[in-house]
Design a protein around this motif. Structure first.
Motif, PDB file in Angstrom:
ATOM      1  N   LEU A  65      18.893  38.722  52.591  1.00  0.00           N
ATOM      2  CA  LEU A  65      17.677  39.061  53.329  1.00  0.00           C
ATOM      3  C   LEU A  65      17.183  40.472  53.023  1.00  0.00           C
ATOM      4  O   LEU A  65      16.171  40.908  53.578  1.00  0.00           O
ATOM      5  CB  LEU A  65      17.928  38.931  54.837  1.00  0.00           C
ATOM      6  CG  LEU A  65      18.302  37.543  55.351  1.00  0.00           C
ATOM      7  CD1 LEU A  65      18.611  37.586  56.837  1.00  0.00           C
ATOM      8  CD2 LEU A  65      17.192  36.548  55.067  1.00  0.00           C
ATOM      9  N   TYR A  66      17.911  41.203  52.178  1.00  0.00           N
ATOM     10  CA  TYR A  66      17.551  42.581  51.804  1.00  0.00           C
ATOM     11  C   TYR A  66      17.469  43.498  53.028  1.00  0.00           C
ATOM     12  O   TYR A  66      16.532  44.287  53.173  1.00  0.00           O
ATOM     13  CB  TYR A  66      16.232  42.604  51.028  1.00  0.00           C
ATOM     14  CG  TYR A  66      16.337  41.874  49.707  1.00  0.00           C
ATOM     15  CD1 TYR A  66      16.926  42.475  48.605  1.00  0.00           C
ATOM     16  CD2 TYR A  66      15.875  40.568  49.571  1.00  0.00           C
ATOM     17  CE1 TYR A  66      17.049  41.804  47.390  1.00  0.00           C
ATOM     18  CE2 TYR A  66      15.993  39.882  48.370  1.00  0.00           C
ATOM     19  CZ  TYR A  66      16.585  40.512  47.294  1.00  0.00           C
ATOM     20  OH  TYR A  66      16.712  39.832  46.100  1.00  0.00           O
ATOM     21  N   TRP A  86      21.993  48.778  48.161  1.00  0.00           N
ATOM     22  CA  TRP A  86      21.114  49.366  49.177  1.00  0.00           C
ATOM     23  C   TRP A  86      19.750  49.653  48.564  1.00  0.00           C
ATOM     24  O   TRP A  86      18.730  49.566  49.255  1.00  0.00           O
ATOM     25  CB  TRP A  86      21.720  50.654  49.742  1.00  0.00           C
ATOM     26  CG  TRP A  86      21.756  51.786  48.760  1.00  0.00           C
ATOM     27  CD1 TRP A  86      22.808  52.141  47.961  1.00  0.00           C
ATOM     28  CD2 TRP A  86      20.691  52.678  48.437  1.00  0.00           C
ATOM     29  NE1 TRP A  86      22.464  53.200  47.158  1.00  0.00           N
ATOM     30  CE2 TRP A  86      21.169  53.556  47.430  1.00  0.00           C
ATOM     31  CE3 TRP A  86      19.389  52.835  48.895  1.00  0.00           C
ATOM     32  CZ2 TRP A  86      20.382  54.562  46.878  1.00  0.00           C
ATOM     33  CZ3 TRP A  86      18.597  53.834  48.344  1.00  0.00           C
ATOM     34  CH2 TRP A  86      19.100  54.693  47.353  1.00  0.00           C
ATOM     35  N   TYR A  87      19.740  50.015  47.262  1.00  0.00           N
ATOM     36  CA  TYR A  87      18.474  50.373  46.627  1.00  0.00           C
ATOM     37  C   TYR A  87      17.531  49.175  46.561  1.00  0.00           C
ATOM     38  O   TYR A  87      16.317  49.313  46.792  1.00  0.00           O
ATOM     39  CB  TYR A  87      18.718  50.927  45.222  1.00  0.00           C
ATOM     40  CG  TYR A  87      17.432  51.210  44.506  1.00  0.00           C
ATOM     41  CD1 TYR A  87      16.738  52.383  44.765  1.00  0.00           C
ATOM     42  CD2 TYR A  87      16.877  50.301  43.611  1.00  0.00           C
ATOM     43  CE1 TYR A  87      15.526  52.652  44.138  1.00  0.00           C
ATOM     44  CE2 TYR A  87      15.671  50.557  42.986  1.00  0.00           C
ATOM     45  CZ  TYR A  87      15.006  51.729  43.250  1.00  0.00           C
ATOM     46  OH  TYR A  87      13.802  51.980  42.640  1.00  0.00           O
ATOM     47  N   LEU A  88      18.055  47.995  46.238  1.00  0.00           N
ATOM     48  CA  LEU A  88      17.207  46.799  46.198  1.00  0.00           C
ATOM     49  C   LEU A  88      16.636  46.501  47.579  1.00  0.00           C
ATOM     50  O   LEU A  88      15.496  46.051  47.699  1.00  0.00           O
ATOM     51  CB  LEU A  88      18.013  45.603  45.693  1.00  0.00           C
ATOM     52  CG  LEU A  88      18.277  45.535  44.199  1.00  0.00           C
ATOM     53  CD1 LEU A  88      19.150  44.325  43.866  1.00  0.00           C
ATOM     54  CD2 LEU A  88      16.967  45.457  43.419  1.00  0.00           C
ATOM     55  N   LEU A  94       9.925  48.406  51.023  1.00  0.00           N
ATOM     56  CA  LEU A  94       8.697  49.127  50.698  1.00  0.00           C
ATOM     57  C   LEU A  94       7.699  48.205  50.006  1.00  0.00           C
ATOM     58  O   LEU A  94       6.479  48.364  50.169  1.00  0.00           O
ATOM     59  CB  LEU A  94       9.025  50.328  49.808  1.00  0.00           C
ATOM     60  CG  LEU A  94       9.830  51.444  50.483  1.00  0.00           C
ATOM     61  CD1 LEU A  94      10.217  52.526  49.488  1.00  0.00           C
ATOM     62  CD2 LEU A  94       9.047  52.051  51.643  1.00  0.00           C
ATOM     63  N   TYR A  95       8.208  47.245  49.257  1.00  0.00           N
ATOM     64  CA  TYR A  95       7.334  46.264  48.613  1.00  0.00           C
ATOM     65  C   TYR A  95       6.571  45.449  49.656  1.00  0.00           C
ATOM     66  O   TYR A  95       5.423  45.038  49.421  1.00  0.00           O
ATOM     67  CB  TYR A  95       8.182  45.352  47.733  1.00  0.00           C
ATOM     68  CG  TYR A  95       7.409  44.408  46.844  1.00  0.00           C
ATOM     69  CD1 TYR A  95       6.938  44.821  45.606  1.00  0.00           C
ATOM     70  CD2 TYR A  95       7.171  43.094  47.234  1.00  0.00           C
ATOM     71  CE1 TYR A  95       6.252  43.961  44.771  1.00  0.00           C
ATOM     72  CE2 TYR A  95       6.479  42.219  46.405  1.00  0.00           C
ATOM     73  CZ  TYR A  95       6.019  42.660  45.181  1.00  0.00           C
ATOM     74  OH  TYR A  95       5.326  41.796  44.354  1.00  0.00           O
ATOM     75  N   LEU A  96       7.202  45.219  50.813  1.00  0.00           N
ATOM     76  CA  LEU A  96       6.549  44.445  51.864  1.00  0.00           C
ATOM     77  C   LEU A  96       5.276  45.117  52.360  1.00  0.00           C
ATOM     78  O   LEU A  96       4.307  44.436  52.721  1.00  0.00           O
ATOM     79  CB  LEU A  96       7.518  44.236  53.032  1.00  0.00           C
ATOM     80  CG  LEU A  96       8.731  43.343  52.782  1.00  0.00           C
ATOM     81  CD1 LEU A  96       9.643  43.339  53.993  1.00  0.00           C
ATOM     82  CD2 LEU A  96       8.302  41.918  52.445  1.00  0.00           C
ATOM     83  N   LYS A 156      17.416  54.899  53.859  1.00  0.00           N
ATOM     84  CA  LYS A 156      16.408  54.387  54.778  1.00  0.00           C
ATOM     85  C   LYS A 156      15.009  54.438  54.151  1.00  0.00           C
ATOM     86  O   LYS A 156      14.629  55.442  53.545  1.00  0.00           O
ATOM     87  CB  LYS A 156      16.421  55.170  56.085  1.00  0.00           C
ATOM     88  CG  LYS A 156      17.725  55.007  56.857  1.00  0.00           C
ATOM     89  CD  LYS A 156      18.007  53.527  57.154  1.00  0.00           C
ATOM     90  CE  LYS A 156      19.324  53.314  57.896  1.00  0.00           C
ATOM     91  NZ  LYS A 156      20.484  53.395  57.005  1.00  0.00           N
ATOM     92  N   PRO A 157      14.226  53.362  54.298  1.00  0.00           N
ATOM     93  CA  PRO A 157      12.920  53.287  53.620  1.00  0.00           C
ATOM     94  C   PRO A 157      11.923  54.330  54.098  1.00  0.00           C
ATOM     95  O   PRO A 157      11.079  54.773  53.317  1.00  0.00           O
ATOM     96  CB  PRO A 157      12.440  51.863  53.939  1.00  0.00           C
ATOM     97  CG  PRO A 157      13.206  51.450  55.157  1.00  0.00           C
ATOM     98  CD  PRO A 157      14.533  52.133  55.043  1.00  0.00           C
ATOM     99  N   TRP A 158      11.982  54.722  55.370  1.00  0.00           N
ATOM    100  CA  TRP A 158      11.018  55.704  55.866  1.00  0.00           C
ATOM    101  C   TRP A 158      11.316  57.108  55.326  1.00  0.00           C
ATOM    102  O   TRP A 158      10.456  57.968  55.388  1.00  0.00           O
ATOM    103  CB  TRP A 158      10.993  55.717  57.395  1.00  0.00           C
ATOM    104  CG  TRP A 158      12.338  55.737  58.046  1.00  0.00           C
ATOM    105  CD1 TRP A 158      13.135  56.822  58.302  1.00  0.00           C
ATOM    106  CD2 TRP A 158      13.054  54.594  58.517  1.00  0.00           C
ATOM    107  NE1 TRP A 158      14.294  56.438  58.905  1.00  0.00           N
ATOM    108  CE2 TRP A 158      14.279  55.073  59.059  1.00  0.00           C
ATOM    109  CE3 TRP A 158      12.782  53.214  58.550  1.00  0.00           C
ATOM    110  CZ2 TRP A 158      15.233  54.216  59.618  1.00  0.00           C
ATOM    111  CZ3 TRP A 158      13.734  52.381  59.098  1.00  0.00           C
ATOM    112  CH2 TRP A 158      14.935  52.871  59.621  1.00  0.00           C
ATOM    113  N   ILE A 159      12.514  57.316  54.797  1.00  0.00           N
ATOM    114  CA  ILE A 159      12.830  58.573  54.131  1.00  0.00           C
ATOM    115  C   ILE A 159      12.539  58.482  52.635  1.00  0.00           C
ATOM    116  O   ILE A 159      12.106  59.453  52.008  1.00  0.00           O
ATOM    117  CB  ILE A 159      14.303  58.948  54.359  1.00  0.00           C
ATOM    118  CG1 ILE A 159      14.619  59.003  55.854  1.00  0.00           C
ATOM    119  CG2 ILE A 159      14.638  60.277  53.685  1.00  0.00           C
ATOM    120  CD1 ILE A 159      13.815  60.037  56.613  1.00  0.00           C
TER     121      ILE A 159
END
Length: 244
Positions: A65-66, A86-88, A94-96, A156-159
């Protein structure tokens, strides 16, 4: 094409089908094979591969589920299925939201740039707040709280979003104006190249003394963590402009 729902359904489905089968196939292989890896390589990984393989037996669905970068134990690799994925997860998350930026740029360049800037400012602000509250390391090596570095900041994506947003903006500019050749006189080209190498030097070596034990305040650590990634993004964008 933008108003057609099929476009965006395929936008997501194509990526999921492109990435997920090979990733999950490898995780299956890794789960079986990793416990038998011994020697210097296993030691260099702090013997975490076997623990990660055991975690895959339970937590493989997070990779499917990434969302595996939201495991609070990801930093110690005890309950993380193949930690480097974690990178994927971050990239997929972020792709979403990428279509929001892409459509904004298409509708109004000013609105798109404003959205990119707002995302970057929000991420920078969040980083400063987290460093102030948790006293986190600048790079995972020097002084500071190591326990929260991966869990709160690193994965974390927001960082992580500023370079991604800058990349989307750069891609839009290349797609729109890439066929136009930019002619710079030799003085501007020289200044551009020198600036690029200075930024690269900062990104790569700014923590040299810090990693050897020099004291950095939490604000200095947060500033480095914020701007060395943004600087690297502008570095490559600038290199492209200087070479076309």
């Amino acid at each position: 094409m933008i108003s057609n729902p099929v476009t965006w359904i395929l936008f997501y489905v194509h990526r999921y089908l492109r990435l997920t089968p090979p990733v999950m196939f490898f995780i299956g292989f890794f789960t079986v094979y990793a416990p038998y890896i011994q020697g210097s390589f296993a030691a260099s990984e702090l013997n975490a591969l076997s623990a990660q393989a055991n975690a895959c037996r339970t937590y493989w669905w997070q990779n499917l589920l990434y969302i595996n970068n939201f495991d609070s134990s990801a930093g110690d690799n005890l309950n993380t299925c193949y930690g480097v994925t974690w990178y994927l997860a971050v990239d997929t998350q972020l792709y979403l939201i990428a279509p929001v930026v892409l459509v904004s740029l298409y509708v109004s360049f000013a609105a798109g740039v404003t959205l990119v800037m707002a995302g970057c400012v929000g991420s920078i602000t969040a980083t400063y707040i987290l460093y102030g509250n948790y006293d986190i390391q600048a790079d995972g090596i020097g002084e500071g709280n190591q326990d929260n570095f991966f869990d709160i900041i690193y994965s974390k994506p927001w960082i992580r979003c500023p370079p991604y947003l800058i990349g989307i903006l750069n891609g839009y500019l290349l797609a729109t104006y890439g066929s136009r050749r930019i002619r710079l006189n030799w003085a501007l080209s020289l200044v551009g190249w020198l600036t690029a190498f200075i930024i690269a030097g900062f990104c790569l070596s700014a923590t040299y003394d810090y990693d050897k034990g020099s004291h950095w305040s939490w604000f200095t650590r947060a500033s480095f963590y914020n701007f060395h990634r943004i600087g690297w993004s502008f570095l490559f964008a600038g290199w492209y402009l200087l070479t076309i």
